[in-house]
Design a protein around this motif. Structure first.
Motif, PDB file in Angstrom:
ATOM      1  N   LYS A   1      -0.062   3.808   2.024  1.00 19.77           N
ATOM      2  CA  LYS A   1       0.380   4.628   2.933  1.00 19.77           C
ATOM      3  C   LYS A   1       1.122   3.887   3.698  1.00 19.77           C
ATOM      4  CE  LYS A   1      -5.122   4.291   3.986  1.00 19.77           C
ATOM      5  NZ  LYS A   1      -5.773   3.706   5.363  1.00 19.77           N
TER       6      LYS A   1
ATOM      7  N   PRO B   1      -4.619   2.600  -1.660  1.00 17.70           N
ATOM      8  CA  PRO B   1      -5.511   1.811  -0.503  1.00 17.70           C
ATOM      9  C   PRO B   1      -6.692   1.895  -1.342  1.00 17.70           C
ATOM     10  CG  PRO B   1      -4.531   3.846   0.410  1.00 17.70           C
ATOM     11  CD  PRO B   1      -3.825   3.639  -1.099  1.00 17.70           C
TER      12      PRO B   1
ATOM     13  N   ASP C   1      -7.184  -4.760   2.353  1.00 18.10           N
ATOM     14  CA  ASP C   1      -5.571  -5.399   1.544  1.00 18.10           C
ATOM     15  C   ASP C   1      -5.697  -6.516   1.250  1.00 18.10           C
ATOM     16  OD1 ASP C   1      -6.124  -2.283   1.295  1.00 18.10           O
ATOM     17  OD2 ASP C   1      -4.156  -2.529   2.536  1.00 18.10           O
TER      18      ASP C   1
ATOM     19  N   SER D   1       0.807  -1.214  -0.138  1.00 13.79           N
ATOM     20  CA  SER D   1       0.017  -0.740  -0.042  1.00 13.79           C
ATOM     21  C   SER D   1       0.819   0.867   0.161  1.00 13.79           C
ATOM     22  CB  SER D   1      -1.166  -0.561   0.935  1.00 13.79           C
ATOM     23  OG  SER D   1      -1.714   0.901   1.676  1.00 13.79           O
TER      24      SER D   1
ATOM     25  N   GLY E   1      -0.042  -4.237   4.036  1.00 13.12           N
ATOM     26  CA  GLY E   1      -0.780  -3.662   3.603  1.00 13.12           C
ATOM     27  C   GLY E   1      -1.527  -3.508   5.325  1.00 13.12           C
ATOM     28  N   TYR E   2      -3.379  -3.147   5.806  1.00 13.16           N
ATOM     29  CA  TYR E   2      -4.290  -3.712   6.106  1.00 13.16           C
ATOM     30  C   TYR E   2      -5.042  -4.614   5.934  1.00 13.16           C
ATOM     31  CZ  TYR E   2      -1.418   0.173   7.484  1.00 13.16           C
ATOM     32  OH  TYR E   2      -0.566   1.344   7.870  1.00 13.16           O
TER      33      TYR E   2
END
Length: 403
Positions: free
Chosen positions: A183, A211, A240, A181, A236-237
């Protein structure tokens, strides 16, 4: 209700064992009666209970609640009251939450999740002179701001050491594809991991994604048709992870393993997405089902089970650790009479203790240089720790993918 302990028994018990006995007994009694005359101290928190990071925020909230309960059981002179505001995974609302909590008398702030949210929220807390502690933001930029009141118990460096050494141990001859990502935290992690792997003579292909995207098939196709690497590494999170692994399961690139960082190898992911998780590896602290090997761990897990009646997530451990360290410092400052004149910062800097995630000690930037993670793998209905060997309770399945 009374308890009589023979003096001979006390002599035989080590101090730590006696302390654990005392905590266990306290947790089983009616604390409300014991704390009727206690001084109430408010600690504030902002957490993403809704929004993009809600899954993590809810786990973090549970860890905080356990820490407050345990701390109250051991400090009868003071009753810690936790006020939590939902920041909805939005930076501006996190800042507003910090300002509101401070105006209502919170002596410190526990926050939140995501480096892009923690950044402005912790800056607001510093401007207000409030100690701010987090386990939910790992960007190295956060500790380069010189904020006096900022503390965190985990960081990208600790995640990097675990992931880099694990991947290097597998000797991926065809290299690694990093899917990251843009981010702040995952982007910086991916950059540093690429440097580490290249230094170990491992070929790296780096694929970044915005994202906001939800279709990961173009990236997976590049890995399948162009990269032809052994390992796909995801930075990522939660959402993701799910989207990327779903696309990979559909297109089936000829990779040998999926590795992830942040919130991938957890019981919740195992339970909610069993069709996607088998053989997936990533950062972890605990096996699943959970096994604790310390007195504090046993108290923590039993308290958590009573409150929530489910298995412990590793994010709960992260949150509990940051919260219990803060709670202990608040009580020390209150006992010393320095809580209202800057003593809490000093007490936080005195912290040096073993915890459920290893040693906690803050450097001058507020960071914990001793943080490091292990690697776990989803293996059917379990999570086994597979790296490093000194703590492993299982062996890596390699090659191993969810299809």
């Amino acid at each position: 209700m009374s308890v009589i302990i023979k003096k001979t028994m006390v002599r035989k018990m080590r101090y730590s064992e006696f302390a654990i006995f005392a905590v266990s007994f306290s947790l089983m009694t009616n604390l409300a009666q014991a704390q009727e005359s206690a001084t109430t101290i408010t600690i504030g928190a902002h957490m993403p209970l809704t929004g993009a990071f809600a899954r993590s925020g809810q786990s973090f909230n549970e860890g905080m609640q356990v820490a407050i309960k345990i701390c109250n059981a051991t400090s009868p002179k003071f009753k810690l009251n936790l006020e939590v505001i939902d920041d909805e995974s939005i930076p501006s609302k996190a800042v507003s939450a910090v300002e509101k909590l401070a105006s209502e008398g919170a002596v410190a702030i526990i926050g939140g999740y995501g480096s892009n949210i923690i950044g402005p929220a912790s800056a607001a807390a510093n401007n207000l002179g409030k100690v701010y502690v987090t386990a939910g933001a790992v960007s190295e930029l956060l500790t380069q701001r010189g904020l006096r009141t900022f503390f965190r118990t985990n960081n990208n460096a600790g995640y990097l050491r675990g992931v880099s050494s694990f991947i290097a141990s597998l000797k991926p001859t065809n290299g690694v594809s990093i899917v990251a990502s843009t981010k702040e935290a995952p982007h910086l992690f991916a950059e540093e991991l690429q440097k580490d792997l290249i230094a170990n003579d491992i070929k790296v292909n780096n694929h970044s994604f915005d994202p906001s995207i939800t279709d990961f098939k173009p990236i997976i196709n590049k890995i399948k048709l162009q990269d032809k690497t052994d390992i796909m590494m995801i930075a990522g999170y939660e959402n993701d992870h799910i989207g990327i692994i779903r696309a990979a399961k559909l297109l089936k690139p000829n990779i040998k393993l999926i590795v992830g960082v942040y919130s991938l190898v957890t019981p919740k992911m195992n339970i909610d997405f069993p069709e996607l998780m088998n053989n997936v590896t990533g950062t972890a602290f605990l096996p699943f089902p959970v096994a604790m090997n310390s007195a504090e761990g046993n108290i923590f897990s039993s308290t958590y089970a009573k409150l929530y009646k489910k298995e412990v997530e590793y994010q709960v451990v992260l949150s509990y650790t940051a919260s219990i360290v803060l709670c202990e410092a608040v009580v020390r400052a209150a006992e010393a009479g320095t809580l209202d004149n800057g003593g809490l910062v000093d007490e936080m800097r005195k912290t040096d203790r073993e915890s459920l995630q290893g040693r906690i000690k803050f450097d001058q930037s507020g960071d914990n240089p001793y943080f490091e993670v292990s690697i776990g793998q989803h293996q059917n209905d379990k999570i086994n720790l597979i790296w490093p060997n000194k703590i492993a309770n299982g062996h890596v399945i390699y090659p191993g993918v969810p299809w």
